[in-house]
Design an enzyme around this catalytic site. Sequence first.
Site, short mmCIF file in Angstrom:
data_model
loop_
_atom_site.label_atom_id
_atom_site.label_comp_id
_atom_site.label_asym_id
_atom_site.label_seq_id
_atom_site.Cartn_x
_atom_site.Cartn_y
_atom_site.Cartn_z
CD GLU A 165 -3.18 0.91 1.94
OE1 GLU A 165 -3.38 -0.17 2.47
OE2 GLU A 165 -4.01 1.83 1.93
CD GLU A 187 -4.19 -0.26 9.15
OE1 GLU A 187 -3.58 -1.35 9.10
OE2 GLU A 187 -4.75 0.25 8.16
C1 BGC Z 1 -5.02 3.07 4.81
C2 BGC Z 1 -5.41 4.24 5.66
C3 BGC Z 1 -6.27 5.12 4.85
C4 BGC Z 1 -7.51 4.33 4.58
C5 BGC Z 1 -8.60 5.05 3.88
C6 BGC Z 1 -6.26 2.31 4.49
O1 BGC Z 1 -6.02 1.21 3.70
O2 BGC Z 1 -4.06 2.28 5.41
O3 BGC Z 1 -4.57 4.65 6.57
O4 BGC Z 1 -6.53 6.37 5.38
O5 BGC Z 1 -7.21 3.14 3.88
O6 BGC Z 1 -9.73 4.63 4.40
#
Ligand code: BGC
Length: 903
Positions: free
Chosen positions: A483, A748
């Site tokens: 990501e 997270e």
């Molecule tokens: C990310 C986030 C991001 C989000 C959006 C995720 O996959 O890791 O930090 O803000 O998607 O909803």
Amino acid sequence: MTTPPLTPAGLRCGHQVNPLGIASDRARLSWVLEGAGTGRAQSAYQVLVTDEAGNMVWDSGRVESSCSADIAYGGVPLAGGGRYPWKVRVWDEAGSVSDWSELAWFEVELDRTSGWHASWIGPSRARESVTPPSGSGPVDPVARALTPAPYLRRAFAVDKPVASARLYVTALGLYEARLNGRRVGDGYLTPGWTDYTQRIAYQTYDVTGLLNQGDNVLGAIIADGWYAGFYGFDAKRAGAHYGPAPELLAQLLLVYAGGGREWIVTDEQWRSAVGAIRHADLLMGERHDLGLEPADWDGPGFDARDWRPVRVRDRDATPLVADPGPPVRVTEETTPRSIATDDHGRHIVDFGQNLTGWLRLRVDGPPGARIRIRHGEVLAADGGLYTDNLRTARATDEFTTSGGPEVLEPRFTLHGFRYAEITGYPGDIGQADITARVVHSDTPAAGAFGSSLAWLDRLFRCIDWGQRGNFISVPTDCPQRDERLGWLGDAQVFARTACYNRDVAAFFAKWLDDVADAQLPSGAFTDVAPVLNLRGAGAPAWGDAGVIVPWTVWKMYGDTALLGRHFGAMTRWMEFLERANPDYLRARELGNSYNDWLAPGDDDTPHELLATAYWAHDAALMAEIADATGRPAEAVGYRALWSKIRSAFTGAFVAADGQVASGTQTAYVLGLHMNLVPDDLRATTADRLVARIEAADWHLTTGFAGVGYLLPVLSSTGHTVAAYRLLEQDTVPSWRYMVHAGATTIWERWDGWTAERGFQSPWMNSFNHYSLGSVGEWLYRFLLGIDQEPGTAGFGQLLLRPHPAESLSWARGSYRSARGPVSTGWQRVGDRFTFRVELPPNVTASVRIPSGQAAEVRDAAGNPPASLASFPGAKDAQEAVFRVGSGVHEFSGPALTDSGYSR
Ligand code: BGC
């Protein structure tokens, strides 16, 4: 005794120390002042700028001003590629003038059209694929896409003495430039990530010292990087986002001592081949076969007859810009804390810290040994690496040795890890053979924190390490899985904390160009920047970053030029919102509306409520931005807009008894933080928020959009004790739980791992995401009390207002601000409270000390407070107010007990 004059120091241009490339409209000058004594201040300054030949190009004259940052160059037009030495002197509060500062300089970026003579080059065969060994089973599509890194070189002669030489270089992809067998510069992952269809950053290096008289070789290795490699998480388009294969653009300028100049540029005279690097990819890792390295290929004397001609492509109109951000560098090296080896010779190495970077191994063994390094943030129950949360990122580096002593190290990849698994290492491995290299955008540390609670100090370190691991050319969400995107929501939530932790002025200035490049014609800011397969746009709390982040950077660094640059983009965003929502409730054009992302079990905040609150916030910030950039009419307009949104919000979501619709903690927090609750209901609404927190057994339930404001709202409504209860909570969801569960970076998710349920879903479970670390802002602004007077920016007018509570007996910390270092420290001994501050010259500060008997508080000379004020929201407490300037000041008086706060 006379006070010595002030000394101007720390000269910068465009937030950088002596930049070798800066756009002329970003040549804004700044300095800090050094000087002992109290109440020291700059009353005037004079700046002199010359060209390289010493001709004056700007003499500011004596300017009566206390301003020492964001000074616009005001002389004759600057020439592309020109070098400009400059210096400054200042007059102090008594009118004494300083000596001239030491000389600083800046070099202006090349003229974007006439300054470039080079063409893009790449290998003639676009991709040299590696044929998989026969009989190796079905072809792995990832392996097929991974191809050797092209090596490029050109020989040239220098037959006259060279006075100076500059290398201007970039790549579509990544490059490592080489000159006569030496690496050029100390940056990695250059030229960094931008939307390469919109702008391409390049770096400038002073290579005078690397040149030979006679034969020379300029070379480069290029790799896929963000341009052509795997990135993001869209499986269908996981690689080649911007183009199929990397290319190089370089020009070397030789300025001869006897006069005259010459350009060596990328063109058809270059040759290409491949070497040891069989593949290099940001997500997948690197594979080197050291026996395949052409020895000394980047030096004179190498026979390149069998190297192939290159493919040459003309430049198009995409602007080439001098990189405005700090380079990515190796900022630290660390050795293993432990190495565990199993019966199969597999080594699990623990560095004791989750970090971003890679490993460097020393090996001395036979040729042909195949060493493999895998990376993981945590361990699985069996003691092996847990890598399910990396999704499709392979994060694996492999090396085949060529024999003898060798150093193995990748250069075009990045891994987020605390643990590494090493297999295939010949012989015994020891700690001295293994180094982890910590890699990120080099943003110098600005903040420090220490307290009587060891776990809180660990939390502070987790926040900073999370920032280091994710500020890599752009602020990414995470450094380990497939990501690693520049999510706007995460960035805005964390921006103020980021500024306190580290000097990120240049870093954010660069990224805000990416944000502006990504903006849609409608005015919507995108969910991520740079855009990668457009994910969406306009999402509340994500798109709003387009206003919040520039405002934050201005607030922290006083950078009005940045506001001016982005004013148009911010205005288009505001017009986009108003067009879609003429009744001032933001219910339409919410894009992907992530709402209060990852709120633990309480994501019932209505989307329109959250969206409208953020819109009101934008309007309030826009009014400040308009004021700061000299746009009074727009400021009036945005205040009027704010009132309309506020009325709409209050009408739709705030009940007469102070309840905010849905009753989630985030709904209350946003209503209060964005000042959308009628003034006479604020205290009641704040009490209701505290009641909700109590009902959750003193747990928070905020997600990304609410968490950063939670403790600031509690403290500014007089509920600091409730803020401390949340801070000290040690069961899920809480910060302290994470720390106790062994986090070394912020997770997270609050429940990334629990003893009862093990790991959260592998699809979204990063152990290095900074958003929940936005509590850092509260530690600085409230707990330590290092803040600014409302409405001011750039740390010239400070508000030093600590928020102690009984859970802590002392705390101290500092912030290296645009005006110099600000430190505070407080201590409670028995019922006495002391507060000590140390301030740089050229600031004024109100020191506000909460106390049960504020009138009894004294400074070190025994003076009483200048005035008393009521401590916001607190029941009986008052504040003792002192006004001070630079120097060291200490205060003490009767402590405030927890019962002084509302709760
Ligand atoms: C990310 C986030 C991001 C989000 C959006 C995720 O996959 O890791 O930090 O803000 O998607 O909803």
